[in-house]
Design a protein around this motif. Structure first.
Motif, PDB file in Angstrom:
ATOM      1  N   LEU A 190       1.030  -0.975   0.106  1.00 53.82           N
ATOM      2  CA  LEU A 190       0.207  -0.036   0.068  1.00 53.82           C
ATOM      3  C   LEU A 190       0.716   1.152  -0.151  1.00 53.82           C
ATOM      4  O   LEU A 190       0.255   2.338  -0.394  1.00 53.82           O
ATOM      5  CB  LEU A 190      -0.971   0.070   1.373  1.00 53.82           C
ATOM      6  CG  LEU A 190      -2.035  -0.983   1.385  1.00 53.82           C
ATOM      7  CD1 LEU A 190      -2.710  -0.995   2.707  1.00 53.82           C
ATOM      8  CD2 LEU A 190      -2.997  -1.076   0.230  1.00 53.82           C
ATOM      9  N   ASN A 191       2.176   1.025   0.440  1.00 54.07           N
ATOM     10  CA  ASN A 191       2.608   2.524   0.677  1.00 54.07           C
ATOM     11  C   ASN A 191       4.104   2.469   0.056  1.00 54.07           C
ATOM     12  O   ASN A 191       4.894   3.449   0.067  1.00 54.07           O
ATOM     13  CB  ASN A 191       3.299   2.368   2.183  1.00 54.07           C
ATOM     14  CG  ASN A 191       2.082   2.547   2.884  1.00 54.07           C
ATOM     15  OD1 ASN A 191       1.352   3.755   3.065  1.00 54.07           O
ATOM     16  ND2 ASN A 191       1.378   1.542   3.697  1.00 54.07           N
ATOM     17  N   HIS A 192       4.507   1.540  -0.713  1.00 58.63           N
ATOM     18  CA  HIS A 192       5.567   1.531  -1.625  1.00 58.63           C
ATOM     19  C   HIS A 192       5.563   1.235  -3.118  1.00 58.63           C
ATOM     20  O   HIS A 192       4.872   0.293  -3.563  1.00 58.63           O
ATOM     21  CB  HIS A 192       6.775   0.747  -1.104  1.00 58.63           C
ATOM     22  CG  HIS A 192       8.024   0.549  -2.024  1.00 58.63           C
ATOM     23  ND1 HIS A 192       8.354  -0.494  -2.774  1.00 58.63           N
ATOM     24  CD2 HIS A 192       8.999   1.590  -1.946  1.00 58.63           C
ATOM     25  CE1 HIS A 192       9.572  -0.159  -3.324  1.00 58.63           C
ATOM     26  NE2 HIS A 192       9.965   0.995  -2.955  1.00 58.63           N
ATOM     27  N   LYS A 193       6.081   1.902  -4.094  1.00 59.56           N
ATOM     28  CA  LYS A 193       5.935   1.749  -5.436  1.00 59.56           C
ATOM     29  C   LYS A 193       7.340   1.001  -6.004  1.00 59.56           C
ATOM     30  O   LYS A 193       8.364   1.599  -5.606  1.00 59.56           O
ATOM     31  CB  LYS A 193       5.649   3.001  -6.285  1.00 59.56           C
ATOM     32  CG  LYS A 193       4.371   3.540  -6.000  1.00 59.56           C
ATOM     33  CD  LYS A 193       3.948   4.801  -6.911  1.00 59.56           C
ATOM     34  CE  LYS A 193       2.681   5.156  -6.791  1.00 59.56           C
ATOM     35  NZ  LYS A 193       2.318   6.484  -7.439  1.00 59.56           N
ATOM     36  N   PRO A 194       7.057   0.125  -6.791  1.00 59.62           N
ATOM     37  CA  PRO A 194       8.284  -0.663  -7.328  1.00 59.62           C
ATOM     38  C   PRO A 194       9.138   0.306  -8.164  1.00 59.62           C
ATOM     39  O   PRO A 194       8.757   1.328  -8.798  1.00 59.62           O
ATOM     40  CB  PRO A 194       7.876  -1.905  -8.102  1.00 59.62           C
ATOM     41  CG  PRO A 194       6.419  -2.117  -7.449  1.00 59.62           C
ATOM     42  CD  PRO A 194       5.836  -0.620  -7.134  1.00 59.62           C
ATOM     43  N   GLY A 195      10.492   0.267  -8.214  1.00 52.04           N
ATOM     44  CA  GLY A 195      11.361   1.437  -8.634  1.00 52.04           C
ATOM     45  C   GLY A 195      11.965   2.302  -8.122  1.00 52.04           C
ATOM     46  O   GLY A 195      12.911   3.143  -8.388  1.00 52.04           O
ATOM     47  N   ILE A 196      11.342   2.632  -6.871  1.00 54.18           N
ATOM     48  CA  ILE A 196      12.062   3.766  -5.935  1.00 54.18           C
ATOM     49  C   ILE A 196      12.473   3.133  -4.685  1.00 54.18           C
ATOM     50  O   ILE A 196      12.139   1.739  -4.394  1.00 54.18           O
ATOM     51  CB  ILE A 196      10.808   4.733  -5.681  1.00 54.18           C
ATOM     52  CG1 ILE A 196       9.925   4.205  -4.869  1.00 54.18           C
ATOM     53  CG2 ILE A 196      10.382   5.411  -6.995  1.00 54.18           C
ATOM     54  CD1 ILE A 196       8.704   5.328  -4.313  1.00 54.18           C
ATOM     55  N   ASP A 197      13.215   3.852  -3.805  1.00 57.00           N
ATOM     56  CA  ASP A 197      13.668   3.379  -2.753  1.00 57.00           C
ATOM     57  C   ASP A 197      12.690   2.728  -1.913  1.00 57.00           C
ATOM     58  O   ASP A 197      11.735   3.192  -1.469  1.00 57.00           O
ATOM     59  CB  ASP A 197      14.556   4.389  -1.980  1.00 57.00           C
ATOM     60  CG  ASP A 197      15.839   5.001  -2.605  1.00 57.00           C
ATOM     61  OD1 ASP A 197      16.338   4.147  -3.284  1.00 57.00           O
ATOM     62  OD2 ASP A 197      16.193   5.992  -2.241  1.00 57.00           O
ATOM     63  N   GLY A 198      13.165   1.760  -1.011  1.00 62.26           N
ATOM     64  CA  GLY A 198      12.020   0.987  -0.145  1.00 62.26           C
ATOM     65  C   GLY A 198      11.892   1.680   1.186  1.00 62.26           C
ATOM     66  O   GLY A 198      12.339   3.034   1.259  1.00 62.26           O
ATOM     67  N   LEU A 199      11.477   1.187   2.025  1.00 61.20           N
ATOM     68  CA  LEU A 199      11.032   1.732   3.222  1.00 61.20           C
ATOM     69  C   LEU A 199      11.984   1.628   4.434  1.00 61.20           C
ATOM     70  O   LEU A 199      12.339   0.206   4.371  1.00 61.20           O
ATOM     71  CB  LEU A 199       9.619   1.441   3.795  1.00 61.20           C
ATOM     72  CG  LEU A 199       8.345   1.838   2.802  1.00 61.20           C
ATOM     73  CD1 LEU A 199       7.064   1.426   3.402  1.00 61.20           C
ATOM     74  CD2 LEU A 199       8.244   3.194   2.330  1.00 61.20           C
ATOM     75  N   SER A 200      12.252   2.214   5.406  1.00 59.50           N
ATOM     76  CA  SER A 200      12.975   1.732   6.320  1.00 59.50           C
ATOM     77  C   SER A 200      12.390   0.895   7.451  1.00 59.50           C
ATOM     78  O   SER A 200      11.189   0.943   7.471  1.00 59.50           O
ATOM     79  CB  SER A 200      13.632   3.183   7.053  1.00 59.50           C
ATOM     80  OG  SER A 200      12.420   3.808   7.883  1.00 59.50           O
TER      81      SER A 200
END
Length: 225
Positions: free
Chosen positions: A130-140
């Motif tokens: 729900l909160n991350h889009k593939p291709g960009i930096d992940g979540l801490s």
């Protein structure tokens, strides 16, 4: 019903719905904006307030099930990757629920790890979906733990109950496997996207469906297949 998941917005028609539905409806009855469509794939059997126990495609008929022996009911439960213990009434209750997404059943048959719903690991995966889009930096870790708590998909508090265990303890299971369900790079976490059909993002979408069927997910969008 066989389920093939793509990206959350794939296979949507101009109304944002797969299948032959006439309108796209969010949990509050409004037409969702583009951001909401990014979060959830709204599929067949759509209803913003549909209870988890309502029968849907893939569920069996109670009267017919009651005619079966306990042994036959257990075979049916095994086929659907449901628990096989309990009374006849409990077995029938499991079989009256909609069938799990096939991707989860297949993974379980292959003896591959499948997070339970509810669980901390399911909450972590749904939070990433729900909160991350593939291709960009992940979540801490800190951000992911907070978002996982907000999903409502975890049975226990993500921060633990004061003991040694907390909701992060199961992350090791998400990072294992071929392919793993979660990828980490420079302490940033994201769902795996390859190979299509068995990657972390596909499993997360299926878990999201289950979380809504159990009326757990608090994302505000009903997802049902």
């Amino acid at each position: 019903t066989n389920i093939q998941f793509e990206h959350p917005t794939d296979s949507l028609d101009r109304n944002g719905i797969t299948g032959d539905n006439d309108a796209d409806v969010s949990a509050n009855g409004n037409v969702p904006n583009e951001e909401e469509k990014e979060c959830c794939t709204v599929a067949m059997d759509i209803s913003p307030n549909r209870p988890a126990h309502v029968r849907a495609a893939g569920s069996d008929d109670a009267e017919e099930l009651n005619k079966l022996s306990i042994a036959d009911l257990k075979k049916k439960c095994k086929d659907r990757d449901e628990k096989q213990s309990g009374t006849k009434k409990e077995l029938i209750a499991r079989l009256l629920k909609p069938r799990k997404p096939e991707i989860l059943i297949t993974r379980s048959r292959r003896k591959q790890y499948v997070p339970k719903v509810p669980s901390c690991n399911a909450a972590l995966m749904v939070a990433l979906l729900l909160n991350h889009k593939p291709g960009i930096d992940g979540l801490s870790k800190e951000k992911l733990m907070m978002l996982a708590e907000e999903t409502g998909v975890s049975k226990d508090p993500m921060g633990g109950n004061g003991g040694w265990y907390d909701g992060w303890a199961g992350m090791k299971d998400l990072l294992k496997g071929d392919p793993p369900l979660v990828f980490v790079d420079k302490r940033k976490y994201s769902l795996t996207t390859q190979p299509p059909g068995s990657a972390g993002i596909d499993i997360a979408k299926a878990l999201h469906v289950l979380a809504h069927r159990e009326e757990l997910c608090k994302c505000g969008n009903y997802v049902g297949i």
